[in-house]
Design a protein around this motif. Structure first.
Motif: not given
Length: 165
Positions: A102-105, A110-117
Protein backbone atom coordinates in the motif's frame (compact mmCIF):
# COMPACT_ATOMS: atom_id res chain seq x y z
CA UNK A 1 23.44 -38.92 31.88
CA UNK A 2 20.71 -40.46 34.00
CA UNK A 3 17.86 -42.30 32.35
CA UNK A 4 14.35 -40.92 32.69
CA UNK A 5 11.95 -42.86 34.81
CA UNK A 6 8.44 -43.60 33.55
CA UNK A 7 7.15 -41.06 36.04
CA UNK A 8 9.51 -38.38 34.63
CA UNK A 9 8.45 -39.24 31.08
CA UNK A 10 4.77 -39.00 32.01
CA UNK A 11 5.31 -35.64 33.76
CA UNK A 12 7.30 -34.28 30.79
CA UNK A 13 4.70 -35.56 28.33
CA UNK A 14 1.93 -33.80 30.29
CA UNK A 15 4.02 -30.59 30.32
CA UNK A 16 4.61 -30.88 26.56
CA UNK A 17 0.88 -31.40 25.89
CA UNK A 18 -0.02 -28.38 28.07
CA UNK A 19 2.62 -26.26 26.29
CA UNK A 20 1.34 -27.50 22.93
CA UNK A 21 -2.20 -26.31 23.77
CA UNK A 22 -0.95 -22.90 24.92
CA UNK A 23 1.11 -22.40 21.78
CA UNK A 24 -1.67 -23.56 19.45
CA UNK A 25 -4.04 -21.08 21.11
CA UNK A 26 -1.52 -18.35 20.21
CA UNK A 27 -0.14 -17.83 23.70
CA UNK A 28 3.53 -17.55 22.74
CA UNK A 29 6.36 -16.31 24.93
CA UNK A 30 8.12 -13.13 23.79
CA UNK A 31 10.31 -13.93 20.79
CA UNK A 32 8.81 -17.41 20.46
CA UNK A 33 7.46 -19.02 17.32
CA UNK A 34 5.16 -21.93 16.62
CA UNK A 35 7.99 -24.44 16.44
CA UNK A 36 9.59 -27.29 18.36
CA UNK A 37 12.23 -25.06 19.93
CA UNK A 38 9.56 -22.89 21.56
CA UNK A 39 7.52 -25.96 22.50
CA UNK A 40 10.51 -27.44 24.31
CA UNK A 41 11.29 -24.16 26.06
CA UNK A 42 7.69 -23.66 27.23
CA UNK A 43 7.41 -27.28 28.40
CA UNK A 44 10.77 -27.13 30.16
CA UNK A 45 12.27 -30.13 28.33
CA UNK A 46 15.21 -30.49 25.96
CA UNK A 47 14.56 -30.56 22.24
CA UNK A 48 16.55 -33.73 21.74
CA UNK A 49 13.60 -35.84 22.86
CA UNK A 50 11.65 -34.68 19.78
CA UNK A 51 14.12 -36.15 17.28
CA UNK A 52 15.10 -39.74 16.38
CA UNK A 53 18.24 -41.17 17.96
CA UNK A 54 21.02 -43.26 16.50
CA UNK A 55 22.11 -46.35 18.39
CA UNK A 56 25.77 -47.33 18.62
CA UNK A 57 25.23 -50.06 16.07
CA UNK A 58 23.94 -47.48 13.54
CA UNK A 59 20.24 -48.29 13.80
CA UNK A 60 17.68 -45.58 14.48
CA UNK A 61 15.15 -45.44 17.27
CA UNK A 62 12.45 -42.83 17.85
CA UNK A 63 13.02 -39.96 20.23
CA UNK A 64 11.33 -40.08 23.61
CA UNK A 65 8.78 -37.42 22.64
CA UNK A 66 8.99 -37.73 18.86
CA UNK A 67 5.33 -38.76 18.65
CA UNK A 68 4.37 -35.48 20.37
CA UNK A 69 6.55 -33.48 17.99
CA UNK A 70 4.85 -35.14 15.01
CA UNK A 71 1.42 -34.48 16.52
CA UNK A 72 2.34 -30.83 17.14
CA UNK A 73 3.61 -30.30 13.59
CA UNK A 74 0.51 -32.02 12.15
CA UNK A 75 -1.83 -29.80 14.19
CA UNK A 76 0.08 -26.68 13.18
CA UNK A 77 -0.25 -27.65 9.49
CA UNK A 78 -3.99 -28.33 9.91
CA UNK A 79 -4.55 -24.95 11.54
CA UNK A 80 -2.56 -23.19 8.85
CA UNK A 81 -4.50 -24.97 6.10
CA UNK A 82 -7.77 -24.02 7.82
CA UNK A 83 -6.69 -20.38 7.54
CA UNK A 84 -6.10 -19.87 11.24
CA UNK A 85 -2.72 -18.31 11.70
CA UNK A 86 -1.10 -19.98 14.68
CA UNK A 87 2.05 -17.91 14.72
CA UNK A 88 1.39 -14.21 15.38
CA UNK A 89 4.67 -13.45 13.64
CA UNK A 90 3.24 -14.91 10.42
CA UNK A 91 0.22 -12.62 10.77
CA UNK A 92 2.53 -9.68 11.42
CA UNK A 93 4.62 -10.53 8.35
CA UNK A 94 1.48 -10.78 6.23
CA UNK A 95 0.19 -7.44 7.59
CA UNK A 96 3.54 -5.72 7.04
CA UNK A 97 3.77 -7.01 3.46
CA UNK A 98 0.27 -5.66 2.71
CA UNK A 99 1.21 -2.35 4.35
CA UNK A 100 4.40 -2.21 2.30
CA UNK A 101 2.47 -2.72 -0.95
CA UNK A 102 0.00 0.00 0.00
CA UNK A 103 2.84 2.39 0.85
CA UNK A 104 4.61 1.61 -2.44
CA UNK A 105 1.38 2.50 -4.26
CA UNK A 106 1.04 5.73 -2.31
CA UNK A 107 4.67 6.68 -3.06
CA UNK A 108 4.15 5.96 -6.77
CA UNK A 109 1.01 8.15 -6.80
CA UNK A 110 2.85 10.90 -4.97
CA UNK A 111 5.77 10.73 -7.40
CA UNK A 112 3.36 10.97 -10.33
CA UNK A 113 1.61 14.02 -8.82
CA UNK A 114 5.00 15.56 -8.07
CA UNK A 115 6.08 15.14 -11.71
CA UNK A 116 2.87 16.89 -12.86
CA UNK A 117 3.44 19.74 -10.41
CA UNK A 118 7.05 20.14 -11.52
CA UNK A 119 5.88 20.32 -15.12
CA UNK A 120 3.22 22.87 -14.19
CA UNK A 121 5.76 24.96 -12.27
CA UNK A 122 8.18 24.90 -15.21
CA UNK A 123 5.42 25.99 -17.60
CA UNK A 124 4.23 28.74 -15.23
CA UNK A 125 7.76 30.10 -14.76
CA UNK A 126 8.41 30.11 -18.50
CA UNK A 127 5.10 31.93 -19.14
CA UNK A 128 5.89 34.46 -16.41
CA UNK A 129 9.33 35.01 -17.93
CA UNK A 130 7.79 35.53 -21.38
CA UNK A 131 5.25 38.01 -19.97
CA UNK A 132 8.00 39.85 -18.11
CA UNK A 133 10.04 40.07 -21.32
CA UNK A 134 7.00 41.47 -23.16
CA UNK A 135 6.41 44.07 -20.43
CA UNK A 136 10.08 45.06 -20.50
CA UNK A 137 9.97 45.34 -24.32
CA UNK A 138 6.89 47.56 -24.17
CA UNK A 139 8.48 49.77 -21.49
CA UNK A 140 11.62 50.14 -23.63
CA UNK A 141 9.48 51.01 -26.59
CA UNK A 142 7.83 53.83 -24.62
CA UNK A 143 11.09 55.20 -23.28
CA UNK A 144 12.91 54.93 -26.64
CA UNK A 145 10.42 57.34 -28.18
CA UNK A 146 9.23 54.89 -30.75
CA UNK A 147 5.95 55.29 -32.56
CA UNK A 148 3.95 54.92 -29.37
CA UNK A 149 1.49 57.46 -28.07
CA UNK A 150 0.22 57.66 -24.55
CA UNK A 151 -3.52 57.95 -24.29
CA UNK A 152 -5.04 60.68 -22.21
CA UNK A 153 -6.43 59.59 -18.88
CA UNK A 154 -10.20 59.26 -18.78
CA UNK A 155 -11.96 61.98 -16.83
CA UNK A 156 -14.48 59.67 -15.24
CA UNK A 157 -12.88 56.40 -14.12
CA UNK A 158 -16.12 55.09 -12.58
CA UNK A 159 -17.80 54.69 -15.95
CA UNK A 160 -17.92 51.11 -17.17
CA UNK A 161 -15.84 50.02 -20.11
CA UNK A 162 -17.26 50.78 -23.51
CA UNK A 163 -19.71 53.43 -22.32
CA UNK A 164 -19.96 56.57 -24.37
CA UNK A 165 -20.42 59.95 -22.74
Amino acid sequence: MARLTEEDKARNEAAIRAAMERILRGNLPPGGKTDLKTLAAVAGVTRTGFYPKKNRDGTHRPGTYQHLAEEFERRVRELQQAGKIVDPRDAQIKRLKAEREELKGRVADRDQRLEKLIGFRTLAISRLAAQHEEIERLRRQITDGANVRTLPAAADRTAPYGSCS
